[in-house]
Write a protein that holds these residues in place. Structure first.
Motif, PDB file in Angstrom:
ATOM      1  N   SER A   1       0.813  -1.094  -0.029  1.00 34.20           N
ATOM      2  CA  SER A   1      -0.034  -0.070   0.052  1.00 34.20           C
ATOM      3  C   SER A   1       0.874   1.317  -0.165  1.00 34.20           C
ATOM      4  O   SER A   1       0.402   2.558   0.334  1.00 34.20           O
ATOM      5  N   HIS A   2       2.150   1.304  -0.038  1.00 31.31           N
ATOM      6  CA  HIS A   2       3.047   2.291  -0.278  1.00 31.31           C
ATOM      7  C   HIS A   2       3.810   2.129  -1.476  1.00 31.31           C
ATOM      8  O   HIS A   2       4.199   1.074  -1.837  1.00 31.31           O
TER       9      HIS A   2
ATOM     10  N   PRO B   1      -2.508  -3.206   3.688  1.00 33.99           N
ATOM     11  CA  PRO B   1      -3.920  -3.373   3.016  1.00 33.99           C
ATOM     12  C   PRO B   1      -4.720  -4.484   3.616  1.00 33.99           C
ATOM     13  O   PRO B   1      -4.044  -5.448   4.331  1.00 33.99           O
TER      14      PRO B   1
ATOM     15  N   SER C   1      -5.838  -8.252  -0.949  1.00 31.94           N
ATOM     16  CA  SER C   1      -4.804  -7.580  -1.607  1.00 31.94           C
ATOM     17  C   SER C   1      -4.088  -8.626  -2.702  1.00 31.94           C
ATOM     18  O   SER C   1      -3.678  -9.800  -2.203  1.00 31.94           O
TER      19      SER C   1
END
Length: 216
Positions: A150-151, A208, A212
């Motif tokens: 998520s980054h 997440p 995912s």
């Protein structure tokens, strides 16, 4: 083994120059590179080089840009690398020696801030850490995989698998984009094992959901 000749808290100075810098973490046995260009901090480096060679890294905790309140705990580093650029900047590296609690801020005439550090709560930083009760590396790697999903982060997974665990914990604690309060909590963790557990918890908090597809 002792840290650069410091065997006990009493060997450390009673006065310490501090460099307030948001998000910049220094840990014992960890190296932090810095680019110094403000005149007051150039002055601080000059004085440190002619004195104890110790500087305290600490996070500011208020929005006052002129004289922000300091966090209660920082980490002192020894100047172990130093060079000067053609435009007058200093490129330095600090090697973490020992954390400290701010006893009081001193009323000084120097352009940089100084504190009376209380070393006693972290005197154990001067000896090699006990790494016997660390969480499994696999737990840290699993939490990190979810976090990077998520980054926008690139990770050297070979290093994650092979780096000394203390080095890995400090690299992720310093390098991940946690908010300042979270980074402060990582700094103040009592032991490397406690820091590793806190790091895993922070990575999991911002991961997440189970759907995912990047981890499948």
């Amino acid at each position: 083994m002792t840290r650069h000749g410091y065997r006990k808290a009493e060997d450390l100075p009673e006065t310490l120059a501090v460099f307030p810098l948001t998000g910049a973490l220094l840990f014992p046995r960890w190296s932090l590179p810095l680019n110094i260009f403000e005149p007051r901090y150039l002055n601080m480096i000059d004085d440190a080089m002619s004195g104890s060679r110790l500087i305290g890294m600490i996070q500011p905790v208020s929005g006052d840009k002129v004289h922000p309140k300091l966090a209660g705990v920082g980490c002192a580093g020894r100047l172990t690398s130093y060079s000067e650029t053609d435009d007058g900047r200093y490129l330095i590296s600090l090697t973490g020696i020992c954390r400290f609690r701010v006893g009081q801020e001193l009323d000084v005439k120097s352009p940089y801030r100084q504190v009376a550090p209380d070393w006693a709560p972290y005197a154990g930083d001067l000896t090699e850490p006990d790494l016997s009760n660390l969480p499994d590396r696999s737990k840290l790697a699993s939490a990190l995989k979810k976090y990077v999903a998520s980054h926008s982060m690139e990770v050297d997974w070979d290093a994650v698998e092979s780096a000394p665990i203390e080095t890995l914990v400090h690299a992720l604690s310093a390098g991940c984009p946690f908010v300042p309060m979270e980074k402060q909590a990582l700094l103040e963790a009592d032991t490397v094992a406690a820091r590793c557990r806190a790091l895993i918890a922070l990575l999991d908090m911002d991961a997440p959901g189970d759907d995912s597809s990047t981890l499948q």
